[in-house]
Design a protein around this motif. Structure first.
Motif, mmCIF file in Angstrom:
data_model
loop_
_atom_site.group_PDB
_atom_site.id
_atom_site.type_symbol
_atom_site.label_atom_id
_atom_site.label_comp_id
_atom_site.label_asym_id
_atom_site.label_seq_id
_atom_site.Cartn_x
_atom_site.Cartn_y
_atom_site.Cartn_z
ATOM 1 N N PRO A 10 0.820 -1.214 0.000
ATOM 2 C CA PRO A 10 0.000 0.000 0.000
ATOM 3 C C PRO A 10 0.856 1.268 0.000
ATOM 4 O O PRO A 10 2.034 1.232 0.359
ATOM 5 N N ARG A 11 0.234 2.404 -0.354
ATOM 6 C CA ARG A 11 0.938 3.688 -0.327
ATOM 7 C C ARG A 11 0.470 4.474 0.885
ATOM 8 O O ARG A 11 -0.708 4.496 1.225
ATOM 9 N N PHE A 12 1.416 5.146 1.507
ATOM 10 C CA PHE A 12 1.099 5.948 2.692
ATOM 11 C C PHE A 12 1.102 7.423 2.336
ATOM 12 O O PHE A 12 2.007 7.892 1.654
ATOM 13 N N THR A 13 0.072 8.127 2.802
ATOM 14 C CA THR A 13 0.040 9.578 2.628
ATOM 15 C C THR A 13 -0.064 10.167 4.032
ATOM 16 O O THR A 13 -0.923 9.738 4.811
ATOM 17 N N GLN A 14 0.809 11.137 4.312
ATOM 18 C CA GLN A 14 0.844 11.617 5.687
ATOM 19 C C GLN A 14 0.299 13.054 5.775
ATOM 20 O O GLN A 14 0.641 13.900 4.951
ATOM 21 N N VAL A 15 -0.595 13.307 6.757
ATOM 22 C CA VAL A 15 -1.110 14.668 6.979
ATOM 23 C C VAL A 15 -1.005 15.003 8.457
ATOM 24 O O VAL A 15 -1.001 14.107 9.306
ATOM 25 N N SER A 16 -0.869 16.321 8.785
ATOM 26 C CA SER A 16 -0.785 16.636 10.215
ATOM 27 C C SER A 16 -1.829 17.673 10.650
ATOM 28 O O SER A 16 -2.011 17.907 11.818
ATOM 29 N N THR A 17 -2.550 18.311 9.674
ATOM 30 C CA THR A 17 -3.564 19.291 10.102
ATOM 31 C C THR A 17 -4.909 18.896 9.509
ATOM 32 O O THR A 17 -4.981 18.117 8.545
ATOM 33 N N GLU A 18 -5.926 19.491 10.049
ATOM 34 C CA GLU A 18 -7.261 19.143 9.606
ATOM 35 C C GLU A 18 -7.463 19.512 8.142
ATOM 36 O O GLU A 18 -8.030 18.753 7.363
ATOM 37 N N GLU A 19 -6.881 20.671 7.753
ATOM 38 C CA GLU A 19 -7.205 21.078 6.375
ATOM 39 C C GLU A 19 -6.479 20.188 5.359
ATOM 40 O O GLU A 19 -7.035 19.851 4.304
ATOM 41 N N GLU A 20 -5.244 19.752 5.689
ATOM 42 C CA GLU A 20 -4.566 18.797 4.788
ATOM 43 C C GLU A 20 -5.395 17.515 4.677
ATOM 44 O O GLU A 20 -5.496 16.917 3.605
ATOM 45 N N THR A 21 -5.952 17.090 5.808
ATOM 46 C CA THR A 21 -6.722 15.847 5.821
ATOM 47 C C THR A 21 -7.867 15.920 4.823
ATOM 48 O O THR A 21 -8.045 15.030 3.982
ATOM 49 N N TRP A 22 -8.643 17.031 4.887
ATOM 50 C CA TRP A 22 -9.792 17.125 3.971
ATOM 51 C C TRP A 22 -9.353 17.209 2.523
ATOM 52 O O TRP A 22 -9.994 16.662 1.635
ATOM 53 N N LYS A 23 -8.246 17.885 2.303
ATOM 54 C CA LYS A 23 -7.757 18.043 0.926
ATOM 55 C C LYS A 23 -7.423 16.655 0.336
ATOM 56 O O LYS A 23 -7.822 16.307 -0.774
ATOM 57 N N GLN A 24 -6.689 15.855 1.107
ATOM 58 C CA GLN A 24 -6.302 14.519 0.628
ATOM 59 C C GLN A 24 -7.523 13.623 0.424
ATOM 60 O O GLN A 24 -7.642 12.929 -0.571
#
Length: 985
Positions: free
Chosen positions: A63-77
């Motif tokens: 699998p591929r991992f995508t890493q986010v640390s803020t809420e807005e990055e999360t929604w964008k991804q």
């Protein structure tokens, strides 16, 4: 009694591993602050680590991992990518992570969420106040990437569990544990072990593709955290549990119960006396309970707890080698690593050891853990209780394995492995290149026979392909390169020089051991056939351009190796012989594109003293352009002969039958025809000839013998009839005195062997799967004592007939454009090179002149033969009739240059169409057209006035020969029995 019954019902269907593990996790979203994420990756290499981990375990699709640390990055991804799993890492500082997780769950309720947390005092305290119900699992991060693989696999297993169990009976290992720390460390070990084991058992697969697929059949691992969860799961999948590992203390009825695990053991043991159970506990006192319920005990406090657990699982859950033990001392008495070894040893296992294992379901559990579901299911039902006969058990296990291995081997091109190739192996390849045309055809038929169970339903007949090993085209390339043969091969040297150069060259050494392994299994003469890339390719008729050699079986395997090597080199050399090069040019192929695979195949037949040959050889074609009587074109036609098939290829006299009308055989319908038109000689392999006179002629070691020799061998039992000269009759079967005729009467008319039915199936399925008419070569060996036989499919290829490409509707051609039209014709194709017609004049014709007419035609025919030209022959009545009142009594040699023969009725002299029965063999083998026209009854067209108006090249009292400047184009549609001869342009 039970065993006989059960074994007859034993029809194994292959497991379709393709349909397993269809739901996958491809994209993972990691919600974590940068520092924690960095800690997790240790230096930013999580993808690489997971990739390596997957590769080591032969898993695909990391699998591929995508890493986010803020809420807005999360929604964008989440807006841009479809994620299959979200992993949240809560930090010590703030509670953002849980907030984000909650809002993800609200919006994307279908995505599983997992908490991964480094256990520190602060977080533990915080998590006590969080609502964790939205998370599938909470894991404790101890810095080990293996845990990530386990999390992904655990969730994939959960997604696929229900489907895979239903589909093929995949097994499940249940872990009951509520301690986060504990299952976070046990699961990675458990997965690593199970995945490694499945890598091991995948080697039972026959090629790399199958190996990867088989891994999908590994046992699933399921984590439950309460007594109720565990029982629900057990109730649902009771029949498919490989084993259970449980803690002692966890919630039961909503409160933590220190005896929950023991109550679980008691309940399950009461239902299943043999299922392997493991109790793990940090309280050593619980060991007593483990003993009580025949469970193994693992001490959680032990330093080597993981190793202990692995050993117990390995021993009790059916993984690893199967170890037969002495039930009293527990010493090892035998060990098997794979199915073949179990099959070889089953009859020699000591009685008490076998009894111990089968009465505890060990054999079926071992098969389950190796993803061999069909035999596992079958053997699981046959318990010691139901049978209570140790020898019957041995027999059943043996039969089940044999049946399963045969089924697995059929229709699959396995990779040749010396230690695995045995009498149940069917088709293997050496090398990585292409199998060539014939090789592909064989693999295709093998697969076809496997898929259609009708082939398996005959009482006294089996349908198979001979044991086959293909040397792929890359071995040809290597042979040509390492021996520097291209220079001589592509030169203008004569065939003999080329063959000698090839015979001096050397095959790769590594093949020697493979050949020896092949000899050990086959123990019969071997045919070495060409299988080139272009041969049998769908649109090019390359059949019979290259050589096929046969070699006898010898006890001295080095002598045999010498003959085999020579034959392989002989086949390789034949690519570059003069005829092949000329043929390549004619079909505008480039010779250096031609690559050769070589098929090594057991020769089908029976040994009679120093000779070897089959009872029947044949070629079946699924379309028949010469149907007679009530046959139709679609019912196909078959040529049968005694002895090796070369006789048919060389154009010998064969018996022509239609498999749908086995009782109507033209050649045996009248005694006179039968005596004249049945086989008189046959080919056999000379077992004394050990190939020291190896030559260009691939038939150098074949004997051409009179049929009488086969009678002396006792080989004619079901295939001959006897001519009784005193009563002037032919009797089906073998009787003393009298000439033996090869009529196959007992097989065709008296059902000694279901040959017609098998041929119908082979033609029907071959044609429907290749989507075009096919030609099938086959051979049969009959066992007269047992009244049984084996039908071997040797080859299938598309029927390619250059002349046969006819797409037009002949009804649309207007009568004024044709010279002749027949609505009852035999033959198929287009002829564009005929300028001449010889016809019998109709004015003043009487049948009394027929013998004179025959003599005149014979004289003209001779001139055509000398010039190498052909003509169309038209005349009244039956051509070739022995009764000259019915037609002109010509014999085939008198009209052999004719390409179309027309029976034209006259008003005062009409004939029933004879359909050329007198010359039938010659019509079919030379592709001659045969028209019947009764134009005075409006049946067809015969425009004689046009012929009468042409100047004659030669004319006698009874016949006329005219020649046109432009060719007369002939078109015949064999399916619709229509034919026309067009007027020249």
């Amino acid at each position: 009694m039970l065993s006989k019954l059960k074994l007859n019902q034993l029809y194994f269907k292959d497991t379709s591993f393709v349909n397993l593990m269809t739901k996958r996790i491809f994209n993972v979203l990691l919600v974590a602050n940068p520092y924690d994420a960095f800690m997790l990756e240790d230096d930013g290499r999580i993808d690489e680590k997971i990739f390596n981990e997957y590769m080591n375990l032969s898993l695909r699709y990391p699998p591929r991992f995508t890493q986010v640390s803020t809420e807005e990055e999360t929604w964008k991804q989440l807006a841009n990518t479809t994620f299959d799993l979200v992993i949240c890492m809560p930090g010590t500082d703030n509670s953002d992570t849980f907030e984000i997780a909650r809002s993800i769950k609200n919006k994307y309720s279908h995505i599983p969420l997992v908490v991964l947390t480094p256990f520190s005092h602060g977080i533990t305290a915080r998590m006590e106040h969080e609502d964790l119900s939205i998370f599938e699992y909470v894991f404790c991060w101890l810095g080990n990437t293996d845990l990530l693989v386990s999390i992904i696999k655990l969730i994939e297993d959960k997604m696929n569990l229900e489907h895979d169990v239903k589909e093929v009976g995949v097994q499940m290992i249940m872990l009951v544990e509520d301690s986060i720390r504990f299952y976070s460390s046990v699961l990675p070990n458990l997965y690593k072990f199970v995945l490694k084991q499945s890598q091991e058992f995948a080697t039972e697969a026959l090629n790399a593709h199958q190996r990867t697929l088989r891994m999908r059949g590994r046992p699933k691992i399921v984590l439950t955290r309460t007594y109720e969860e565990a029982m629900d799961l057990y109730n649902k999948y009771e029949k498919n549990v490989l084993g259970i590992i449980t803690d002692a203390r966890y919630p039961r009825g909503g409160v933590v119960d220190p005896m929950a695990g023991i109550k679980l053991l008691a309940e399950i043991r009461s239902r299943d006396p043999f299922i392997p159970l493991i109790l793990q506990s940090s309280e050593v006192d619980n060991k007593v309970y483990a003993g009580r319920y025949d469970a193994s005990f693992v001490d959680k406090n032990s330093k080597k707890m993981n190793i202990d657990l692995r050993e117990i699982i390995s021993e009790h859950f059916g993984f690893g080698d199967f170890i037969f033990r002495n039930p009293d001392t527990f010493e090892e008495v035998a060990r098997v690593r794979n199915l073949k070894e179990l099959q070889n040893i089953i009859f020699s296992i000591p009685k008490e050891s076998l009894l111990y294992h089968i009465s505890r379901n060990h054999v079926s559990r071992w098969l389950y853990s190796r993803a061999m579901f069909p035999p596992a299911e079958f053997l699981k039902q046959i318990t010691w209780k139901s049978l209570q006969d140790i020898d019957a058990h041995r027999r059943i296990i043996f039969e089940a394995i044999v049946k399963y291995r045969k089924m697995k081997n059929q229709g699959v091109v396995a990779v040749f492995q010396r230690d695995r190739f045995d009498r149940y192996s069917n088709f293997a390849r050496i090398g990585e290149g292409s199998l060539g045309g014939k090789g592909r055809g064989l693999a295709f038929i093998d697969n076809m026979v496997k898929r259609h169970i009708e082939f398996d339903e005959f009482e006294n007949a089996t349908v198979v392909i001979p044991k086959t090993v293909v040397l792929c085209t890359d071995i040809f390339d290597e042979f040509m390169d390492t021996n520097g043969l291209y220079q001589v091969a592509l030169s203008d040297a004569d065939d003999d020089t080329i063959l000698k150069a090839f015979l001096r060259a050397k095959l790769p050494d590594r093949l020697v051991e493979d050949f020896f392994a092949f000899f050990d299994v086959v123990k019969s003469p071997i045919a070495i056939r060409s299988s080139s890339l272009l041969e049998d390719s769908h649109y090019q008729p390359f059949a019979g351009i290259y050589s096929t050699y046969m070699i006898p079986y010898l006890e001295d395997k080095y002598e045999m190796l010498r003959m085999l090597s020579d034959a392989i080199k002989g086949v390789y050399a034949s690519v570059y012989y003069r005829d092949s090069k000329a043929y390549m040019q004619a079909t505008s192929n480039v010779i250096d594109q031609e690559k050769m695979a070589v098929i090594l195949q057991e020769v089908v037949g029976t040994q009679y003293g120093d000779r070897f040959y089959p009872s029947i050889s044949g070629v079946a074609r699924s379309l028949n352009y010469y149907p007679i009587g009530d046959e139709t074109a679609e019912e196909g036609t078959v040529s049968l002969a005694l002895g090796l098939g070369k006789y048919i290829v060389d154009g010998g006299l064969t018996l022509r039958i239609c498999p749908y009308h086995p009782n109507q055989v033209l050649q045996t319908s009248e005694m006179e025809i039968a005596l004249r038109e049945t086989q008189t000689r046959f080919y056999a392999l000379d077992l004394k000839n050990t190939g020291h006179n190896f030559s260009l002629d691939d038939g150098f070691n074949l004997l051409k013998l009179p049929v009488k020799e086969a009678d002396n061998d006792g080989a004619l039992n079901f295939i001959a009839s006897t001519y009784d000269p005193y009563d002037m009759v032919i009797r089906d079967g073998i009787y003393p005195g009298g000439r033996k005729l090869i009529t196959f009467a007992n097989v065709l008319q008296h059902d000694v062997f279901p040959l017609p039915r098998i041929l119908q199936l082979a033609q029907e399925y071959g044609q429907s799967e290749m989507r075009r008419p096919v030609e099938i070569e086959f051979a049969v060996t009959l066992n007269a004592q047992k009244k049984t036989g084996v039908f071997y499919l040797l080859q299938i290829r598309p029927m390619v007939d250059i002349k046969a490409v006819l797409d037009e509707d002949l009804n649309l051609i207007k009568d004024e454009n044709v010279l002749l039209r027949s609505n009852n014709s035999l033959g198929h194709g287009i002829m564009e090179d005929i300028h001449d017609i010889i016809y019998v004049k109709t004015e003043g014709y009487t049948a009394s002149n027929n013998p004179t007419i025959a003599y005149e035609i014979e004289k003209m025919n001779r001139k055509f033969l000398d010039e190498g030209k052909h003509y169309i022959l038209v005349g009244p009545g039956r051509w070739g009739s022995s009764d000259s009142w019915l037609g002109i009594p010509v014999k085939w040699p008198h009209i052999s240059a004719a390409r179309i023969i027309v029976e034209a009725g006259l008003t005062n002299y009409r004939v029933d169409p004879s359909q050329g029965t007198h010359f039938f063999q010659n019509l079919t083998s030379f592709g001659v057209g045969y028209f019947t026209i009764n134009s005075y009854m409006n049946d067809g067209v015969y425009n004689q006035d046009i012929l009468n108006a042409q100047p004659a090249v030669e004319e006698t009292q009874f016949i006329r020969h005219v020649r046109f400047d432009n060719p007369l184009i002939v078109k015949m549609d064999g399916k619709k029995k229509q034919g026309v001869v067009m007027l020249p342009e």
